[in-house]
Design a protein around this motif. Structure first.
Motif, mmCIF file in Angstrom:
data_model
loop_
_atom_site.group_PDB
_atom_site.id
_atom_site.type_symbol
_atom_site.label_atom_id
_atom_site.label_comp_id
_atom_site.label_asym_id
_atom_site.label_seq_id
_atom_site.Cartn_x
_atom_site.Cartn_y
_atom_site.Cartn_z
ATOM 1 N N ASP A 256 -1.545 2.568 -8.230
ATOM 2 C CA ASP A 256 -2.504 3.316 -7.418
ATOM 3 C C ASP A 256 -1.655 3.765 -6.130
ATOM 4 O OD1 ASP A 256 -4.440 2.665 -9.439
ATOM 5 O OD2 ASP A 256 -4.938 0.807 -8.449
ATOM 6 N N TRP B 21 0.335 3.358 -2.120
ATOM 7 C CA TRP B 21 0.641 2.495 -1.088
ATOM 8 C C TRP B 21 -0.767 2.498 -0.385
ATOM 9 C CZ3 TRP B 21 3.120 -1.569 1.116
ATOM 10 C CH2 TRP B 21 2.755 -1.668 2.392
ATOM 11 N N GLU B 22 -1.267 3.705 -0.245
ATOM 12 C CA GLU B 22 -2.519 3.711 0.499
ATOM 13 C C GLU B 22 -3.832 2.761 -0.018
ATOM 14 O OE1 GLU B 22 -3.074 4.806 3.737
ATOM 15 O OE2 GLU B 22 -0.939 5.051 3.778
ATOM 16 N N GLN B 23 -3.881 3.065 -1.437
ATOM 17 C CA GLN B 23 -5.097 2.314 -1.829
ATOM 18 C C GLN B 23 -4.858 0.657 -2.011
ATOM 19 O OE1 GLN B 23 -6.028 4.567 -5.360
ATOM 20 N NE2 GLN B 23 -7.040 6.064 -4.178
ATOM 21 N N GLN B 24 -3.508 0.535 -2.102
ATOM 22 C CA GLN B 24 -3.370 -0.762 -2.532
ATOM 23 C C GLN B 24 -2.292 -1.842 -1.484
ATOM 24 O OE1 GLN B 24 -4.422 -2.661 -5.105
ATOM 25 N NE2 GLN B 24 -5.611 -0.845 -5.955
ATOM 26 N N LYS B 25 -2.437 -1.485 -0.271
ATOM 27 C CA LYS B 25 -1.452 -2.267 0.712
ATOM 28 C C LYS B 25 -2.224 -3.473 1.089
ATOM 29 C CE LYS B 25 -3.247 0.659 4.435
ATOM 30 N NZ LYS B 25 -2.942 1.807 5.596
ATOM 31 N N GLN B 26 -3.653 -3.400 0.808
ATOM 32 C CA GLN B 26 -4.262 -4.840 1.288
ATOM 33 C C GLN B 26 -3.926 -6.014 0.099
ATOM 34 O OE1 GLN B 26 -5.643 -2.166 -0.078
ATOM 35 N NE2 GLN B 26 -7.043 -2.738 -1.764
#
Length: 70
Positions: free
Chosen positions: A35, A37-42
């Motif tokens: 997905d 980095w921005e959508q799944q960094k959490q």
């Protein structure tokens, strides 16, 4: 409970957390790859929590071993 039995239980728990760490890192890597980095960094929070629990277990076992004189 016997101190030796408690130490064995803690070693088993350490191995469990190592397995959880490996699974979390694998899942996090997959989700970030899939997905972005921005959508799944959490999702990096999950391996961090598992590493923290592993560290807690390791510290607890070492403290217990020192306290029982082994």
């Amino acid at each position: 409970m016997d101190p030796q039995q408690i130490i064995r239980i803690n070693k088993t728990a350490e191995r469990f957390w190592l397995l959880v760490i490996a699974c979390c890192i694998g899942a996090t890597t997959y989700f970030i790859w899939k997905d972005g980095w921005e959508q799944q960094k959490q999702t990096l929070v999950l391996p961090a929590l598992a590493i923290a629990w592993y560290g807690f277990r390791l510290f607890f076992r070492k403290k217990l071993e020192r306290g029982s004189g082994q």
